[in-house]
Design a protein around this motif. Structure first.
Motif, PDB file in Angstrom:
ATOM      1  N   LEU A  98      46.561  46.627  40.337  1.00 36.82           N
ATOM      2  CA  LEU A  98      47.621  45.319  39.713  1.00 36.82           C
ATOM      3  C   LEU A  98      48.754  46.032  40.309  1.00 36.82           C
ATOM      4  O   LEU A  98      49.273  45.480  41.067  1.00 36.82           O
ATOM      5  N   ASN A  99      49.205  47.182  40.306  1.00 38.35           N
ATOM      6  CA  ASN A  99      50.160  47.993  41.050  1.00 38.35           C
ATOM      7  C   ASN A  99      50.665  47.073  42.549  1.00 38.35           C
ATOM      8  O   ASN A  99      51.163  46.618  43.350  1.00 38.35           O
ATOM      9  N   ALA A 100      49.025  47.224  42.874  1.00 43.31           N
ATOM     10  CA  ALA A 100      49.419  46.649  45.140  1.00 43.31           C
ATOM     11  C   ALA A 100      48.872  45.430  44.854  1.00 43.31           C
ATOM     12  O   ALA A 100      50.091  44.819  45.982  1.00 43.31           O
ATOM     13  N   LEU A 101      49.233  44.829  43.683  1.00 46.54           N
ATOM     14  CA  LEU A 101      49.414  43.242  44.422  1.00 46.54           C
ATOM     15  C   LEU A 101      49.949  41.755  43.292  1.00 46.54           C
ATOM     16  O   LEU A 101      50.410  41.465  43.830  1.00 46.54           O
ATOM     17  N   SER A 103      53.576  41.992  41.663  1.00 46.16           N
ATOM     18  CA  SER A 103      55.149  42.248  41.749  1.00 46.16           C
ATOM     19  C   SER A 103      55.713  41.938  39.995  1.00 46.16           C
ATOM     20  O   SER A 103      55.158  41.242  39.547  1.00 46.16           O
ATOM     21  N   PRO A 104      56.896  43.118  39.626  1.00 46.54           N
ATOM     22  CA  PRO A 104      57.788  42.853  37.840  1.00 46.54           C
ATOM     23  C   PRO A 104      57.554  40.836  37.784  1.00 46.54           C
ATOM     24  O   PRO A 104      57.374  40.637  36.232  1.00 46.54           O
ATOM     25  N   ARG A 105      57.918  40.889  38.882  1.00 42.94           N
ATOM     26  CA  ARG A 105      57.920  38.704  37.905  1.00 42.94           C
ATOM     27  C   ARG A 105      56.623  38.279  38.250  1.00 42.94           C
ATOM     28  O   ARG A 105      56.583  36.381  37.394  1.00 42.94           O
ATOM     29  N   ASP A 106      55.486  38.436  37.830  1.00 36.51           N
ATOM     30  CA  ASP A 106      54.559  37.942  38.087  1.00 36.51           C
ATOM     31  C   ASP A 106      53.705  37.644  37.087  1.00 36.51           C
ATOM     32  O   ASP A 106      53.494  38.412  36.518  1.00 36.51           O
ATOM     33  N   ASP A 107      52.780  36.778  37.250  1.00 38.23           N
ATOM     34  CA  ASP A 107      52.106  36.645  35.850  1.00 38.23           C
ATOM     35  C   ASP A 107      50.488  36.762  36.529  1.00 38.23           C
ATOM     36  O   ASP A 107      49.564  36.571  36.948  1.00 38.23           O
ATOM     37  N   VAL A 108      49.658  37.484  35.240  1.00 41.94           N
ATOM     38  CA  VAL A 108      48.125  37.509  35.491  1.00 41.94           C
ATOM     39  C   VAL A 108      47.735  37.069  34.425  1.00 41.94           C
ATOM     40  O   VAL A 108      47.586  37.580  33.212  1.00 41.94           O
ATOM     41  N   LEU A 109      46.290  36.613  34.506  1.00 45.25           N
ATOM     42  CA  LEU A 109      45.810  35.972  33.652  1.00 45.25           C
ATOM     43  C   LEU A 109      44.620  36.314  32.929  1.00 45.25           C
ATOM     44  O   LEU A 109      43.874  36.988  33.701  1.00 45.25           O
TER      45      LEU A 109
END
Ligand SMILES: Cc1ncc(COP(=O)(O)O)c(C=O)c1O
Length: 380
Positions: A98-101, A103-109
């Motif tokens: 997750l750190n590699a893929l 950025s702070p403004r991103d959403d992860v489902l």
């Protein structure tokens, strides 16, 4: 989230406190087998500890022999040691990916019911977890993912089999979900830590079902299948640019995963097939025992989990004014029946209990009888 914030550990702590007062509490809360690690694995670690070559720094990516063994362990030919980073357990692999893929403004489902570790991993990199409800069979669908997708959506995390439900996304559905991800330039992170514990199908990795592996990360480890939760060895499999990023993170922080547990993991992955088959048979017997007993309780409906180590019965019909939630029912089971289980609120879901069957059969049988008695008699 620290371990003391982890609600599952908190339940285990309450059970331990009760046990300390002399009560015979049976814990079906933890997500770990109660068996010791197999002797051939422990012996490999002892031999490794005696070898002075293992008293020195090792490679940041992990031992080459272990990376090759992981790549060969049920993955397609295009996966090689270059696609593998050894990590401090599966959780660490989730964090690195997750750190590699993102950025702070991103959403992860993240699928709901949600294993708190997935939410914690997303939180640990500053991204936002967006929970997506599974359908009535406990499965993700492209329709539900599409409804949650925004321009900020960067990844989807799926545990297969699932924790808490034990539901397995079969090859066809997984291929569809992976194709949807590729179409929308979204990463699929397939958490396969329970992948070796499937009871009705042969083990398969998402790496075998996707047609385009360019947006797929597999995270896995030895914790569950080999009763090695305390050894802390896992791995991340993915495209080489992501693996290189993960390797840089490892090198800059922990240097590499401790070499001796890596030798133990190598021995675990070399466990003879017949020995593994016996383990699976033991789990299947335990699953059938628990699910069978739970389904005798009026008002309880327990689907048969396809994999993993948990039953996830629907107990909504048992809820009433005195015990209006799974959490209050789980408290009663601990106080009155002396059995520790995890209420579904921990997974952001209502009306279910997560009950581990990764305990010795005799103990599980006792626990099941206590649950049947307590839940059949009704609230006290
Ligand atoms: C779905 C899932 N993924 C990952 C983990 C953590 O595995 P590890 O011990 O390898 O970090 C767990 C542990 O409960 C889990 O349930």
């Amino acid at each position: 989230m620290t371990e003391s914030d982890n609600p599952i550990f908190q339940i285990a702590d309450r059970a331990a406190a009760l046990r300390a007062t002399g009560v015979d509490v049976i814990t079906l809360a933890a997500g770990e087998p109660d068996l010791p690690t197999a002797t051939h694995i422990v012996d490999a670690a002892v031999d490794a500890a005696r070898d002075p070559r293992n008293h020195r720094y090792g490679p940041a990516g992990g031992l080459p022999a272990l990376r090759s063994r992981i790549a060969d362990d049920g993955h397609p030919d295009h996966i090689t040691a270059d696609n593998v980073q050894v990590t401090v357990g599966t959780k660490h692999a989730l964090h690195l990916a997750l750190n590699a893929l993102t950025s702070p403004r991103d959403d992860v489902l993240v699928l709901r019911p949600s294993w708190p570790g997935h939410l914690g991993a997303v939180d640990s990199v500053g991204a936002t977890a967006v929970q997506v409800d599974v359908d009535q069979d406990g499965l993700a669908s492209t329709t539900a993912l599409e409804a949650a997708r925004t321009p900020r959506t960067r990844a989807v995390v799926i545990a297969n089999p699932s924790n808490p439900s034990g539901v397995l996304h079969e090859r066809g559905l997984l291929a569809d979900l992976a194709a949807w991800c590729v179409d929308h330039d979204i990463w699929l992170i397939s958490d396969e830590v329970y992948g070796g514990l499937t009871f009705d199908t042969h083990r398969f990795s998402a790496s075998n079902v996707v047609t385009d592996p360019s947006r797929l990360i597999v995270v896995d480890g030895v914790s569950k299948v080999h009763a090695m939760t305390g050894w802390r060895v896992g791995w991340l499999i993915g495209p080489t640019h992501v693996v290189a990023n993960a390797r840089r993170q490892v090198s800059a922080t922990i240097t590499h995963v401790s070499t001796i547990p890596q030798h133990a993991a190598l021995a675990a992955l070399s466990t003879p097939t017949a020995v593994h088959a016996t383990t699976i048979e033991g789990y299947r017997t335990a699953r059938d025992l628990l699910v069978g007993r739970l389904n005798t309780i009026p008002g309880v409906e327990c689907p048969t989990p396809a994999g993993g180590m948990f039953a996830f019965p629907d107990i909504r019909e048992l809820l009433d004014d005195r015990h209006p939630s799974s959490a209050s029912l789980a408290s009663r089971l601990l106080e009155d029946a002396h059995v520790a289980v995890v209420p579904s609120e921990v997974f952001n879901a209502e009306g279910r209990l997560r009950i581990s069957f990764a305990v010795a059969h005799e103990r599980l049988s006792h626990a099941a009888e206590r649950l049947v008695r307590a839940l059949t008699e009704g609230p006290t």
